[in-house]
Scaffold this motif. Structure first.
Motif, PDB file in Angstrom:
ATOM      1  N   ASP A   1      45.092  28.380  48.469  1.00 40.83           N
ATOM      2  CA  ASP A   1      44.913  28.025  47.068  1.00 40.83           C
ATOM      3  C   ASP A   1      45.426  26.611  46.808  1.00 40.83           C
ATOM      4  O   ASP A   1      44.785  25.815  46.116  1.00 40.83           O
ATOM      5  CB  ASP A   1      45.645  29.036  46.186  1.00 40.83           C
TER       6      ASP A   1
ATOM      7  N   SER B   1      43.042  24.049  48.550  1.00 40.22           N
ATOM      8  CA  SER B   1      41.785  23.846  47.826  1.00 40.22           C
ATOM      9  C   SER B   1      42.008  23.002  46.576  1.00 40.22           C
ATOM     10  O   SER B   1      41.183  22.148  46.237  1.00 40.22           O
ATOM     11  CB  SER B   1      41.144  25.183  47.472  1.00 40.22           C
ATOM     12  N   THR B   2      43.126  23.197  45.897  1.00 38.78           N
ATOM     13  CA  THR B   2      43.443  22.367  44.740  1.00 38.78           C
ATOM     14  C   THR B   2      43.757  20.947  45.171  1.00 38.78           C
ATOM     15  O   THR B   2      43.373  19.988  44.509  1.00 38.78           O
ATOM     16  CB  THR B   2      44.624  22.974  43.952  1.00 38.78           C
TER      17      THR B   2
ATOM     18  N   ASN C   1      45.857  23.232  38.464  1.00 38.77           N
ATOM     19  CA  ASN C   1      45.975  24.659  38.742  1.00 38.77           C
ATOM     20  C   ASN C   1      47.092  25.210  37.866  1.00 38.77           C
ATOM     21  O   ASN C   1      48.230  25.336  38.295  1.00 38.77           O
ATOM     22  CB  ASN C   1      46.258  24.905  40.220  1.00 38.77           C
TER      23      ASN C   1
ATOM     24  N   TYR D   1      50.076  28.780  42.319  1.00 37.49           N
ATOM     25  CA  TYR D   1      49.495  28.926  43.642  1.00 37.49           C
ATOM     26  C   TYR D   1      49.868  30.283  44.209  1.00 37.49           C
ATOM     27  O   TYR D   1      51.029  30.656  44.224  1.00 37.49           O
ATOM     28  CB  TYR D   1      49.993  27.819  44.568  1.00 37.49           C
TER      29      TYR D   1
END
Length: 139
Positions: A37, A40-41, A28, A32
């Motif tokens: 976020d 999910s990563t 990512n 973030y």
């Protein structure tokens, strides 16, 4: 009960390895924006590390368990050293897989792969030791 111990250790190892994997391989790069976020990563990192933990880590754990049956003194230290050594062996196994597909350029990934495999093997070993200790205290 042994299966439950290995499943708990695998989950712990996958989460630790996934967290390191997303930072090492910069999954990512935009940063973030929220906790969702990051989660999910992190889930992507777990998906990347969990198959290697299952394929390489579980047989190594079974081997370490069979080796530890014959050791009487300094059990925890020797077990952690064995998990460290098997983490390095796991890194070489993953590197071999990458070498078969990517060729010589995969050697540049070895330090990153080593960090990720050690971040999987050491938490796996620590959680296995803690689960065994807690299980023995409850009996």
């Amino acid at each position: 009960m042994k299966l439950i111990k290995r499943i708990l250790a695998t989950i712990t190892s996958s989460i630790c390895g996934g967290a390191v994997c997303i930072e090492i391989f910069e999954l990512n790069s935009l940063g973030y924006t929220s906790i969702l976020d990051y989660l999910s990563t992190l889930l992507i990192g777990v998906y990347l590390t969990a198959p290697f933990i299952i394929i390489v880590g579980l047989p190594c754990s079974i081997a370490i368990t069979s080796i530890m049956k014959y050791i009487n003194s300094l059990k925890i230290l020797i077990e952690l050293i064995l998990y460290l050594l098997f983490g390095i062996v796991g890194a070489l196994a993953v590197l071999t897989l990458f070498l078969l597909s990517d060729g010589i350029s995969a050697f540049s990934l070895f330090p990153r792969i080593l960090i990720v495999t050690l971040s999987c093997s050491l938490p796996f070993g620590l959680s296995s030791i803690l689960i065994n200790r807690l299980y023995k205290k409850t009996i």
